[in-house]
Design an enzyme around this catalytic site. Structure first.
Site, short mmCIF file in Angstrom:
data_model
loop_
_atom_site.label_atom_id
_atom_site.label_comp_id
_atom_site.label_asym_id
_atom_site.label_seq_id
_atom_site.Cartn_x
_atom_site.Cartn_y
_atom_site.Cartn_z
N LEU B 38 10.19 1.96 -13.56
CA LEU B 38 8.77 2.27 -13.71
C LEU B 38 8.18 1.76 -15.02
O LEU B 38 8.84 1.74 -16.05
CB LEU B 38 8.57 3.79 -13.61
CG LEU B 38 9.12 4.43 -12.33
CD1 LEU B 38 8.91 5.94 -12.36
CD2 LEU B 38 8.47 3.82 -11.09
N GLU B 40 3.98 1.04 -17.06
CA GLU B 40 2.64 1.62 -17.19
C GLU B 40 1.78 1.43 -15.94
O GLU B 40 0.89 2.23 -15.67
CB GLU B 40 1.91 0.99 -18.39
CG GLU B 40 2.39 1.54 -19.74
CD GLU B 40 2.21 3.05 -19.84
OE1 GLU B 40 1.12 3.54 -19.53
OE2 GLU B 40 3.18 3.74 -20.22
N HIS B 42 2.81 1.69 -12.82
CA HIS B 42 3.15 2.83 -11.95
C HIS B 42 2.51 4.12 -12.48
O HIS B 42 1.99 4.93 -11.71
CB HIS B 42 4.67 3.02 -11.88
CG HIS B 42 5.41 1.86 -11.31
ND1 HIS B 42 6.24 1.07 -12.07
CD2 HIS B 42 5.47 1.36 -10.04
CE1 HIS B 42 6.79 0.13 -11.30
NE2 HIS B 42 6.32 0.28 -10.06
N GLN B 66 12.64 -5.99 2.73
CA GLN B 66 11.64 -6.98 2.33
C GLN B 66 12.25 -8.14 1.57
O GLN B 66 11.53 -9.01 1.07
CB GLN B 66 10.53 -6.31 1.51
CG GLN B 66 10.92 -5.86 0.12
CD GLN B 66 9.91 -4.91 -0.48
OE1 GLN B 66 9.57 -3.89 0.08
NE2 GLN B 66 9.36 -5.26 -1.64
N LYS B 178 -2.06 -5.42 -8.37
CA LYS B 178 -1.27 -6.54 -8.87
C LYS B 178 -0.66 -7.26 -7.66
O LYS B 178 -0.66 -8.48 -7.59
CB LYS B 178 -0.17 -6.04 -9.81
CG LYS B 178 0.28 -7.08 -10.81
CD LYS B 178 1.45 -7.88 -10.34
CE LYS B 178 2.71 -7.09 -10.51
NZ LYS B 178 3.86 -7.84 -9.93
N GLN B 182 -0.30 -7.42 -0.68
CA GLN B 182 0.36 -6.21 -0.18
C GLN B 182 -0.65 -5.08 0.02
O GLN B 182 -0.66 -4.39 1.03
CB GLN B 182 1.44 -5.78 -1.18
CG GLN B 182 2.01 -4.41 -0.92
CD GLN B 182 3.10 -4.06 -1.92
OE1 GLN B 182 4.22 -4.55 -1.81
NE2 GLN B 182 2.79 -3.24 -2.91
N MET B 213 1.74 -6.13 -15.78
CA MET B 213 3.00 -5.37 -15.79
C MET B 213 3.73 -5.53 -14.46
O MET B 213 3.13 -5.49 -13.39
CB MET B 213 2.70 -3.91 -16.04
CG MET B 213 2.08 -3.69 -17.40
SD MET B 213 2.79 -2.31 -18.24
CE MET B 213 1.78 -2.29 -19.74
#
Lengths: 309, 309
Positions: B38, B40, B42, B66, B178, B182, B213
């Protein structure tokens, strides 16, 4: 007992809200998805549901997503008022009839050009592909049997059942084994996608003369109705022969095809397959199911028989 | 404020039971799916979740479905204890960490021979295809951008998110923009499959120097870490140019590719597409998003910038 009047719900959100209210009150919800034109096979699913859950939802929705443009969507039989009447007369009745108008209409969102692209690329399409683009595929089980001649069928079934599961949010769902491949596909899908739903398959219900009940039977002419008896006759004979020791599938299949052909039917497929994975077998060693699809006039019927030798 | 200790749940049924108990008590459940390690980005999703729901589940699960066999599944960074420590320090914490062992293991059911058949037919496969065979596909949105170089990626993402949705049963789910494609795919899937779940996309969180990130950033060498800044630099410049009136996408794209190449990166794709349907555009007339994927050494990074001229 007095007839029970089901609530008719047409809106997705209202349907989900009903289930959540019932669940919060400690009830369990059984779900019987149908395309309407109900017959004794559907009624048997409802009776089975009463054994498992204390609230029952029946959906009536002819799913365009499982029909190719050249299939019989436009002539699929329907009789909503007749269906409601039948449901009212079922012992203990049902609580809700979910009868949505169109499960593939999503308001004013932008439409991509995927549909045109699919047509251009020669891909198989169903009757609903303009805006909808998400499909659930059970990639191995969907290939054989009915999947060969109906390329979008199981994709459409798995997808609409996913949609209905997400809207109705039942605890237990009931499917007829008459559509054997469909039942196995839904079982596999529920396992693979981790739905919190138990799937129960119910035995085929037959007319007195052996014909498997189907909404499509009404479309048979009297002559073809008579000819169609050859399917169950052929399957029953194969089962008896297998139980007497005939384990050569080629022999059993040839005999069945001959029976149906001689009666005037046209066999789409006749296959003996494993019960869970639907893989064809050559020699019966473990439980199998003999699956048949055949045309009588313009009506395509399916039937099957489990052989547990 | 004292640190809040999350419950760690590894079992699917236990997870679903927790949500149902909470919902019956009138709580709403927010869900942040992650592959762990994890950062920032997340944490910002968790902070967003606190604005919408009063109970929060974070899943930590590296999804083999995936990844292609030739991708970086085996080297994907992980640090479960470090993740738990970070989650404890988040303002208001989280209630549950769902950390299943294997979401594709289904006990002793028979395995079909589909996997072998897929390999034989030269089909693309992920790392989990022996027994699992149900896949959710968002057929148009999955094709472009990352879908071109990662053929099983979005199929795997849509499928695991469906599984997680069915296990966690949240009211609201949070995804980072980001991974723009998706996010759009999940939105479309939720709409098309009628999940009773609201999807919220959160803005990209960047390091002070502009790098988006990502859990994969830790795998960059110091030199490549520096080179990778060229992506956000190229995107920012394109945004400024577009706002100043440069609406020719070819020009904007060529300039960005040049910037990244000169810095020592290798561009996988750089495309300007519509924000909802991700269709490439030639001239910016409506809101678009500029999406880039590029390699720096053995690390593939993605980044994007919305341009709302």
């Amino acid at each position: 007992m007095a007839a029970k009047e089901p609530i008719i719900i047409r809106d997705k959100d209202e349907m989900r809200k009903w289930t959540r209210t019932m669940r919060a009150q400690g009830h369990t919800i059984g779900f019987v998805p149908t395309m309407g034109y109900l017959h004794e096979g559907h009624i048997s699913l409802i009776q089975e549901a009463h054994k498992h859950t204390d609230r029952i939802v029946v959906s009536i929705y002819v799913n365009p997503g499982q029909f190719s443009p050249n299939e019989d969507l436009s002539t699929y039989p329907s009789d909503f008022q007749g269906d409601i009447k039948k449901l009212k007369s079922v012992c203990n009745g049902v609580d809700v009839v979910f009868n949505p108008k169109n499960l593939y209409e999503y308001g004013n969102s932008q439409i991509g050009n995927g549909y045109e692209r699919n047509i251009k690329e020669g891909k198989v399409v169903s009757c609903v592909e303009s805006d909808h683009e998400t499909w659930v595929r059970v990639e191995n089980l969907e290939k054989g049997l009915c999947g060969k001649s109906r390329p979008v069928f199981f994709r459409g079934v798995a997808t609409v059942v996913t949609k209905l599961f997400n809207i109705v949010e039942p605890d237990v769902a009931f499917f007829g084994k008459k559509d054997y491949q469909q039942w196995r596909i839904i079982q596999r899908m529920v396992r693979d996608l981790d739905f919190g739903i138990k799937v129960i398959g119910s035995d085929i219900v037959r007319e007195n003369d052996g014909l498997a009940m189907s909404s499509r039977n009404v479309k048979l002419s009297p002559e073809n109705r008579q000819r169609a008896l050859s399917i169950s006759r052929a399957l029953s004979r194969a089962k008896v022969e297998a139980e007497k020791g005939q384990v050569n599938c080629r022999e059993l299949i040839n005999c069945a095809i001959q029976t149906i052909n001689e009666a005037g039917g046209s066999v789409d497929y006749a296959e003996i397959v494993e019960q869970e994975n639907l893989e064809p077998v050559e020699t019966i060693k473990t439980p199998v199911v003999f699956c048949v699809a055949a045309w009588f006039g313009k009506v395509r019927l399916v039937d099957n028989m489990e052989i547990d030798v």
